[in-house]
Scaffold this active site. Structure first.
Site, PDB file in Angstrom:
ATOM      1  N   ASP A  15       0.867  -1.182   0.000  1.00  0.00           N
ATOM      2  CA  ASP A  15       0.000   0.000   0.000  1.00  0.00           C
ATOM      3  C   ASP A  15       0.901   1.228   0.000  1.00  0.00           C
ATOM      4  O   ASP A  15       2.110   1.134   0.219  1.00  0.00           O
ATOM      5  CB  ASP A  15      -0.886  -0.011   1.254  1.00  0.00           C
ATOM      6  CG  ASP A  15      -1.771   1.233   1.352  1.00  0.00           C
ATOM      7  OD1 ASP A  15      -2.400   1.595   0.338  1.00  0.00           O
ATOM      8  OD2 ASP A  15      -1.807   1.855   2.422  1.00  0.00           O
ATOM      9  N   SER A  16       0.283   2.386  -0.193  1.00  0.00           N
ATOM     10  CA  SER A  16       1.039   3.636  -0.129  1.00  0.00           C
ATOM     11  C   SER A  16       1.496   3.934   1.299  1.00  0.00           C
ATOM     12  O   SER A  16       2.333   4.797   1.502  1.00  0.00           O
ATOM     13  CB  SER A  16       0.161   4.777  -0.632  1.00  0.00           C
ATOM     14  OG  SER A  16      -1.058   4.805   0.098  1.00  0.00           O
ATOM     15  N   CYS A  78      -3.881  -1.134  -2.032  1.00  0.00           N
ATOM     16  CA  CYS A  78      -4.203   0.285  -2.215  1.00  0.00           C
ATOM     17  C   CYS A  78      -5.175   0.428  -3.397  1.00  0.00           C
ATOM     18  O   CYS A  78      -4.908  -0.102  -4.483  1.00  0.00           O
ATOM     19  CB  CYS A  78      -2.891   1.005  -2.521  1.00  0.00           C
ATOM     20  SG  CYS A  78      -3.068   2.741  -2.905  1.00  0.00           S
ATOM     21  N   GLU A 157      -5.412   9.523   9.495  1.00  0.00           N
ATOM     22  CA  GLU A 157      -4.016   9.412   9.972  1.00  0.00           C
ATOM     23  C   GLU A 157      -3.776  10.279  11.203  1.00  0.00           C
ATOM     24  O   GLU A 157      -2.882  10.016  11.989  1.00  0.00           O
ATOM     25  CB  GLU A 157      -3.044   9.728   8.836  1.00  0.00           C
ATOM     26  CG  GLU A 157      -3.203   8.686   7.740  1.00  0.00           C
ATOM     27  CD  GLU A 157      -2.016   8.513   6.824  1.00  0.00           C
ATOM     28  OE1 GLU A 157      -1.017   9.219   6.992  1.00  0.00           O
ATOM     29  OE2 GLU A 157      -2.121   7.648   5.936  1.00  0.00           O
ATOM     30  N   CYS A 189     -11.324   3.287  -0.596  1.00  0.00           N
ATOM     31  CA  CYS A 189      -9.985   3.729  -0.185  1.00  0.00           C
ATOM     32  C   CYS A 189      -9.649   2.972   1.093  1.00  0.00           C
ATOM     33  O   CYS A 189     -10.534   2.759   1.943  1.00  0.00           O
ATOM     34  CB  CYS A 189     -10.004   5.237   0.068  1.00  0.00           C
ATOM     35  SG  CYS A 189      -8.487   5.849   0.832  1.00  0.00           S
ATOM     36  N   HIS A 191      -8.308   3.644   3.784  1.00  0.00           N
ATOM     37  CA  HIS A 191      -8.527   4.262   5.098  1.00  0.00           C
ATOM     38  C   HIS A 191      -9.996   4.298   5.512  1.00  0.00           C
ATOM     39  O   HIS A 191     -10.304   4.447   6.687  1.00  0.00           O
ATOM     40  CB  HIS A 191      -8.009   5.709   5.096  1.00  0.00           C
ATOM     41  CG  HIS A 191      -6.518   5.830   5.040  1.00  0.00           C
ATOM     42  ND1 HIS A 191      -5.771   5.282   4.028  1.00  0.00           N
ATOM     43  CD2 HIS A 191      -5.650   6.449   5.870  1.00  0.00           C
ATOM     44  CE1 HIS A 191      -4.499   5.568   4.237  1.00  0.00           C
ATOM     45  NE2 HIS A 191      -4.391   6.268   5.352  1.00  0.00           N
TER      46      HIS A 191
HETATM   47  N1  DGL Z   1      -4.069   3.776  -0.006  1.00  0.00           N
HETATM   48  C1  DGL Z   1      -4.710   4.834  -0.768  1.00  0.00           C
HETATM   49  C2  DGL Z   1      -5.950   4.253  -1.472  1.00  0.00           C
HETATM   50  O1  DGL Z   1      -6.522   3.274  -1.080  1.00  0.00           O
HETATM   51  C3  DGL Z   1      -5.102   5.989   0.141  1.00  0.00           C
HETATM   52  C4  DGL Z   1      -3.934   6.801   0.642  1.00  0.00           C
HETATM   53  C5  DGL Z   1      -3.167   7.494  -0.466  1.00  0.00           C
HETATM   54  O2  DGL Z   1      -3.693   8.439  -1.108  1.00  0.00           O
HETATM   55  O3  DGL Z   1      -2.042   7.082  -0.703  1.00  0.00           O
HETATM   56  O4  DGL Z   1      -6.347   4.807  -2.464  1.00  0.00           O
END
Ligand code: DGL
Length: 286
Positions: A15-16, A78, A157, A189, A191
């Site tokens: 993931d990011s 992600c 976050e 997403c 989060h």
């Molecule tokens: N993990 C990203 C997503 O699911 C969200 C956080 C980001 O923008 O990197 O799109």
């Protein structure tokens, strides 16, 4: 075994940053025997506001890193990276590569009664149109309404998952979707599942909330069974201990301590250690 097809090899999840832990958590719950190598690109987060080319380059580097860890399958945890990079990565790799979008779209398609589906996600995911594409492929009659919610990631976050400020912002974001009469909302997403309680309050009981993380873990499990790639604890004498922390390894590109603190707050056990690596040293060719 080094060819990535050893059934006792770990599953690579990336993931990011921290958000993909919601997906890793589902994999841990549904497949407690599986080992996981998790990479969070904490130096280059957010992905949601970056271009397709950049996300594809980052994703390829991460896949290189995970292949060096000899993973047997890769889950792009992600949504933004799934939107921009899944198709090329699937074609380039000789191990299974899964994203989170198809699983979420399938569940939404099965859930909706009136065919009006909302998608909330990062700008990148909404701009890619990929949820819409997959949903229309399942039923051309579906009406899909997307909404980018860029403030949600920083709010989560910052730990403001139950805060009135987040609730107020959520009300503004979803207002249009409510006017459109959606009966199903995809939390597109990583989060957003952490905002589930708040979104439930804002959307009301009549709108079904779809968490793609849950379905992705089911899809992964089905795929591993089909390919004969399920971890076999008997063959390693491990006895299949439930969620043994030692079978999970965590890597990040920056701020390992911060990542670990967040991971400890959402995973069912304390993370023993998180290693920082230089992701830029992994090649972009495949
Ligand atoms: N993990 C990203 C997503 O699911 C969200 C956080 C980001 O923008 O990197 O799109």
């Amino acid at each position: 075994m080094t060819d990535g097809r050893d059934k006792n090899a770990p599953i690579g999840v990336f993931d990011s940053g921290i958000g993909g832990l919601t997906v890793a958590r589902e994999i841990m719950r549904q497949m407690p025997d599986e080992d996981i190598v998790y990479f969070g690109d904490t130096a280059r987060v957010p992905y949601g506001s970056k271009s397709k080319d950049t996300i594809l380059r980052f994703s390829r580097q991460i896949v290189h890193f995970l292949r060096a860890k000899q993973v047997k399958a890769i889950v792009i945890a992600c949504n933004t990276a799934s939107a921009w990079a899944l198709d090329p990565l699937e074609q380039e790799q000789d191990i299974p590569v899964l994203g989170v979008i198809k699983a979420g779209a399938f569940t939404a398609a099965q859930t909706t009664a009136n065919g009006r589906i909302g998608v909330i996600a990062t700008r990148g995911t909404i701009d890619s149109g990929v949820y819409e594409q997959v949903l229309r492929g399942l039923n051309p009659g579906f009406q899909i309404f997307g909404k980018a919610c860029p403030l949600f990631v920083p709010l989560v976050e910052e730990g403001l998952t139950h805060d009135f400020i987040t609730e107020e912002i959520a009300r503004r974001y979803v207002k249009d979707l409510q006017y459109k009469g959606i009966d199903t909302l995809i939390l597109g997403c990583t989060h957003y599942p952490l905002l589930r309680t708040l979104l439930r309050k804002v959307m009301g009981e009549k709108v079904a909330l779809v968490n793609p993380a849950y379905e992705t873990a089911i899809e992964l499990k089905t795929l591993l069974v089909e390919k004969g790639l399920c971890h076999d604890p008997r063959s390693t004498g491990e006895g299949g201990a439930l969620g043994t922390p030692s079978s999970y390894r965590f890597y990040v590109s920056d701020l390992a301590a911060q990542f670990q603190e967040f991971a400890n707050s959402i995973l069912p056990y304390d993370v023993a250690g998180t290693e920082q690596i230089d992701i830029e040293q992994y090649g972009v060719s495949h």
